[in-house]
Design a protein around this motif. Structure first.
Motif: not given
Length: 222
Positions: A177, A180-181, A173-174
């Protein structure tokens, strides 16, 4: 302006990469090297932001060149983007250990090349999370029988949030990301990652991914 050093033992590849980068706005090729020794000298003299590094070259390999460049760099470390045919050989795994920041397929198109250089210069590990997962999982399967470079106990220095961020990074994941998670800001993700790398004495995001797999924090396919 992103300053790039191009390293490859094949003249046509060097020329093609140089021509593409020089023609694109925001990029400047500061040097070309045909082997590892020349790459080390040019890196010290030109201080590039990103190095496009071939692995299999006569004389000093790309892996040794990466190690010497990163060990001898003063000030901000250059980001090293490995040029590979992606046959998952041991040379690519060695580049991970040496501190490479990312990987670029030699058959990539122009847009992907520019995006990859921009991504690693901005601090991202790899320009495609799927490449991260495929490469690292193959790497871990090969070295599973070898002693881990960092024992699992070393991860006890991390906070629960830092551990969580490390797991998500290992899954490809960046930063955005992950933010957001976890419902946190991207800046907070970067702070957690920086603290993790400092505690574990890591030089790159890619090394953090490898450590997460080697230590068993994340398992291939998990």
């Amino acid at each position: 302006m992103i300053r790039v050093l191009v390293v490859d033992d094949q003249f046509l590849i060097r020329a093609g990469l140089t021509g593409l980068l020089d023609a694109a706005p925001g990029f400047e090729v500061v040097g070309q090297a045909g082997d590892g020794e020349e790459a080390v000298r040019l890196a010290a003299r030109t201080r590039p932001d990103v190095i496009l590094m071939d692995i299999r070259m006569p004389g000093m390999s790309g892996i040794e060149a990466i190690e010497r460049i990163l060990a001898g760099a003063g000030g901000p470390l250059p980001r090293v983007l490995v040029l590979t045919t992606f046959d998952l050989d041991e040379y690519v795994y060695g580049a991970l250990r040496a501190g490479a920041s990312g990987f670029l397929l030699k058959n990539s198109g122009p847009e992907r090349l520019l995006a990859a250089v921009t991504a690693v210069q901005g601090g991202d590990a790899l320009f495609a999370p799927s490449v991260t997962r495929r490469l690292v999982e193959a790497f871990v399967r090969q070295v599973r029988s070898a002693p881990a470079a960092t024992p699992p106990s070393a991860l006890g220095m991390l906070t629960s949030r830092e551990t969580e961020v490390l797991k998500l990074i290992a899954h490809g994941l960046s930063n955005l990301e992950i933010a957001d998670r976890l419902s946190i800001s991207e800046a907070t993700v970067k702070t957690h990652l920086n603290r993790t790398m400092t505690k574990l004495n890591l030089g790159s995001r890619t090394q953090a991914v490898v450590l997460a797999y080697e230590s068993g924090l994340v398992t291939p396919g998990g």
